[in-house]
Write an enzyme that holds these catalytic residues in place. Structure first.
Site, PDB file in Angstrom:
ATOM      1  N   ARG A   1      -2.480   3.017  -0.797  1.00  0.00           N
ATOM      2  CA  ARG A   1      -2.130   4.387  -1.167  1.00  0.00           C
ATOM      3  C   ARG A   1      -2.724   4.703  -2.516  1.00  0.00           C
ATOM      4  NH1 ARG A   1       4.007   6.249  -0.830  1.00  0.00           N
ATOM      5  NH2 ARG A   1       4.150   4.948  -2.657  1.00  0.00           N
TER       6      ARG A   1
ATOM      7  N   ASP B   1       8.127  -2.135  -4.657  1.00  0.00           N
ATOM      8  CA  ASP B   1       6.776  -2.253  -4.106  1.00  0.00           C
ATOM      9  C   ASP B   1       6.690  -3.539  -3.279  1.00  0.00           C
ATOM     10  OD1 ASP B   1       3.610  -1.244  -5.062  1.00  0.00           O
ATOM     11  OD2 ASP B   1       3.932  -3.073  -3.901  1.00  0.00           O
TER      12      ASP B   1
ATOM     13  N   THR C   1      -2.640  10.588  -5.486  1.00  0.00           N
ATOM     14  CA  THR C   1      -2.511  11.542  -4.368  1.00  0.00           C
ATOM     15  C   THR C   1      -1.555  11.048  -3.281  1.00  0.00           C
ATOM     16  OG1 THR C   1      -4.293  10.516  -3.110  1.00  0.00           O
ATOM     17  CG2 THR C   1      -4.930  12.198  -4.718  1.00  0.00           C
TER      18      THR C   1
END
Ligand code: PRP
Ligand code: URA
Length: 209
Positions: free
Chosen positions: A104, A200, A108
């Site tokens: 990713r 994460d 954005t």
């Protein structure tokens, strides 16, 4: 619309709590993810077709069920999907494995594909796309689109934790794909992280930051 299946077996929920806990170290995190992946593989294969064959026991002839139908393919999304792969292979050792590399973009949140390598007969296989996190859904949608562009038709998605936003996005983009999760969380924060989530997944699996 594809169905959403929440794999809420007590063992899965128990292990998921330790996976979420920020105090869980890299080694323990990896071990719990591996174990939950095995348990989820059991749930995700619940509807695979069977056929009846005849066998001879030491006592008599009898009929029994064996797995039939399409062969399986596992598609981990790099990098965090690798953390679940071995756990799934423990139950499905004959499956072939294809890899899709996506990350990713942190600004954005759009997925960027950097690698793809699939079994040569991938179109003939029933595929399970594996990734611990379904957040915005961008990575899952891109991976499934890549597979469909190469002729794949039977695809399921397996995630540890999903956000409602990601589930809705995948269901809209790919209504033929069923999604299996261990938990459906509350929402995404402003950085596209699942809340409460686990942080994460890639960093916690591999000890990076
Ligand atoms: C994470 C995760 C998913 C993706 C989910 O990967 O493993 O692939 O984010 O987010 P999305 O649903 O909003 O697309 P990441 O991009 O951090 O890459 P990594 O696995 O290499 O760490
Ligand atoms: N990717 C992760 O690893 N965690 C999240 O919460 C969202 C995306």
């Amino acid at each position: 619309m594809g169905k959403l299946v929440i794999c809420d077996h007590p063992l899965i929920q128990h292990k998921l709590t330790f996976i979420r806990d920020v105090r869980t170290n890299t080694k323990e995190f990896r071990e719990h993810v591996d174990e939950v992946a095995t348990l989820m593989a059991y749930e995700i294969t619940r509807d695979i077709p069977l056929e009846t064959i005849t066998v001879q026991t030491p006592v008599a002839e009898t009929q029994g069920k064996v797995i039939s139908g399409r062969m399986l393919g596992l598609i981990p999304i790099l990098r965090a999907g690798l953390g679940m792969l071995e756990g799934v292979l423990k139950l499905l050792p004959a499956a072939k494995v294809g890899h899709v590399g996506l990350f990713r973009d942190p600004e954005t949140l759009q997925p960027v594909e950097y690698y793809i390598k699939l079994p040569t007969d991938v179109q003939q296989r029933e595929l399970i796309v594996i990734d611990p996190m379904l957040a915005t859904g961008g990575s899952a949608i891109a991976a499934i689109t890549s597979l469909k562009n190469r002729g794949c038709t039977q695809i399921k998605m397996m995630n540890l934790i999903a956000a409602p936003e990601g589930v809705a996005a995948v269901q809209e983009a790919h209504p033929d794909v069923d999604i299996y999760v261990a938990a459906l969380d509350d929402h995404l924060n402003d950085h596209g992280y699942i809340v409460p989530g686990l942080g994460d997944a890639g960093d916690r699996l591999y000890g990076t930051k």
